[in-house]
Design an enzyme around this catalytic site. Sequence first.
Site, PDB file in Angstrom:
ATOM      1  CG  HIS A 275      -2.320  -8.358  -5.062  1.00 57.67           C
ATOM      2  ND1 HIS A 275      -2.215  -7.974  -6.709  1.00 57.67           N
ATOM      3  CD2 HIS A 275      -3.319  -9.090  -5.099  1.00 57.67           C
ATOM      4  CE1 HIS A 275      -3.434  -8.537  -7.028  1.00 57.67           C
ATOM      5  NE2 HIS A 275      -4.210  -8.895  -6.141  1.00 57.67           N
ATOM      6  CG  ASP A 287      -7.317  -8.811  -8.410  1.00 56.55           C
ATOM      7  OD1 ASP A 287      -6.402  -8.762  -7.444  1.00 56.55           O
ATOM      8  OD2 ASP A 287      -7.202  -9.795  -9.216  1.00 56.55           O
ATOM      9  CD  GLU A 321      -2.475 -12.614  -5.686  1.00 59.89           C
ATOM     10  OE1 GLU A 321      -3.137 -13.468  -5.197  1.00 59.89           O
ATOM     11  OE2 GLU A 321      -2.445 -12.236  -6.721  1.00 59.89           O
ATOM     12  CD  GLU A 322      -3.697 -11.078  -9.940  1.00 54.67           C
ATOM     13  OE1 GLU A 322      -3.859 -12.305  -9.903  1.00 54.67           O
ATOM     14  OE2 GLU A 322      -4.549 -10.270  -9.542  1.00 54.67           O
ATOM     15  CG  ASP A 349      -6.379 -10.041  -3.707  1.00 54.12           C
ATOM     16  OD1 ASP A 349      -6.743  -9.441  -4.651  1.00 54.12           O
ATOM     17  OD2 ASP A 349      -5.494 -11.009  -3.906  1.00 54.12           O
ATOM     18  CG  HIS A 421      -7.764 -12.192 -13.193  1.00 56.16           C
ATOM     19  ND1 HIS A 421      -7.354 -13.277 -12.810  1.00 56.16           N
ATOM     20  CD2 HIS A 421      -7.298 -11.375 -12.231  1.00 56.16           C
ATOM     21  CE1 HIS A 421      -6.776 -13.511 -11.778  1.00 56.16           C
ATOM     22  NE2 HIS A 421      -6.989 -12.067 -11.198  1.00 56.16           N
TER      23      HIS A 421
END
Length: 463
Positions: A275, A287, A321-322, A349, A421
């Site tokens: 993503h 990520d 995606e997130e 991912d 994140h």
Amino acid sequence: MISRRVTTALCLLLAAPRAAQAQQPDIATAYRAVADSLIRGATADSSAYRRLGRLVDTFGHRLSGSASLEAAIDWILDLMKADGLENVRGEPVMVPRWVRGAESAELVKPRVARLAMLGLGGSVGTPKGGITAQVLVVSSFEELGQRAAEAKGKIVLFDAPFTEYEATRRIRTDGPSAAARAGAVACLIRSVASGSIRSPHTGATLYDSTVARIPAAALSVEDAMMLHRFQDRGEPVVVRLRMGARTLSDTPSRNVVAELVGREQPDEVVVVGGHIDSWDVGQGAMDDGGGSVAAWEAVRLMRRLGLRPRRTVRVVLWTNEENGGRGARAYREGQADRVAKHVLAIESDNGVFNPKGYVLAGSDSAAAVVQQVAGLLRSINATGVQRVNESPAADITLLAEAGVAAMELDVEGSRYFWYHHTDGDTLDKLDPGELARCVAAIAVMAYVVADLPDALPHGTTTN
Ligand SMILES: [Zn+2]
């Protein structure tokens, strides 16, 4: 009679996959040389790492709805065309636009101190002056249930230790609404992290529409534990939370798509991807910039080596995606009845570390083929094939549900949730050699499956 008929039917069922497999060449013999050349090509230099570095240093984070995401997509599309990939396009997707705004959390009692925090994606903001309230610390949903009477008018802090990601992230997604149901005015969580140097971790929260939406943020593991210790000592804890978060109207984004068109069955497709969006912290290098670039580089490598498999290999870099999954949904809807022509979908991912092999949701007959292909990855120790019942990665879930064999690159990810994140998700956390081996693992699996005489069978784990 009946049992005889059942037995015969079973034999036919069991014989079918065996017959299908018998038509496949011996994979180790037929594909050893090409697999070795893909592995050599992928690991010969640091081109994937350098390309990822240019992407994340130039554009920074790529939150859905941000100008940096769209600029990064433009850059990727241009470069894919320059690479000589085919049918390069951005497929339009409307995505949600959440904006963090200015934010802070301050300990007011028993002493004054700044707390390390990040608002959770999708959270509402606080009133302008912030919310100042006493904190009730709980360790779990169960403890909140037992102490619900104490939560009214307070900020509930979930200080839940990390166990594994899927279980621990429930606190992040469902905690704020659970706290609101108990009458809390805001919700804090201990960051979903397996290790910490006082770095808060963001991520999506999901409000239950039946209760009030209260502001929600993650504290660093260290700060959450400290507030818990104050409470255990009987010292009242007061925190002031200020958040300027808000959700604006949906905005256009794109899925990035590019192909190496198959030489014999171009309408049959192996999808590889990651993503392209990220959270608005750090660079989204792990990520999922790394996963996206690994998939892209795998296809570029095939092109560079002059390889053109029987079927099409398609790179898809999904958007959003997130905090929405809109890219995956748009891709599935855009393919409509062509989903049946997808023979395999691979997403990367899980962070970028040494690859161990693959996690597969698919039929027994697909697994038997995939295991043989993974055997070609012995020189980089990536031969593992772990079976799961449900889609191993978010963006390929809808394809898996339609019966497409779905795989995620399996990596040595013990450090992933240190960076996930956070502001620490930057290029330097990746190793060029490990990224190159991820490219190799994707290139070999995608190329061989796309080239086999017979398409990888559809179906789920139980058939
Ligand atoms: Zn991700």
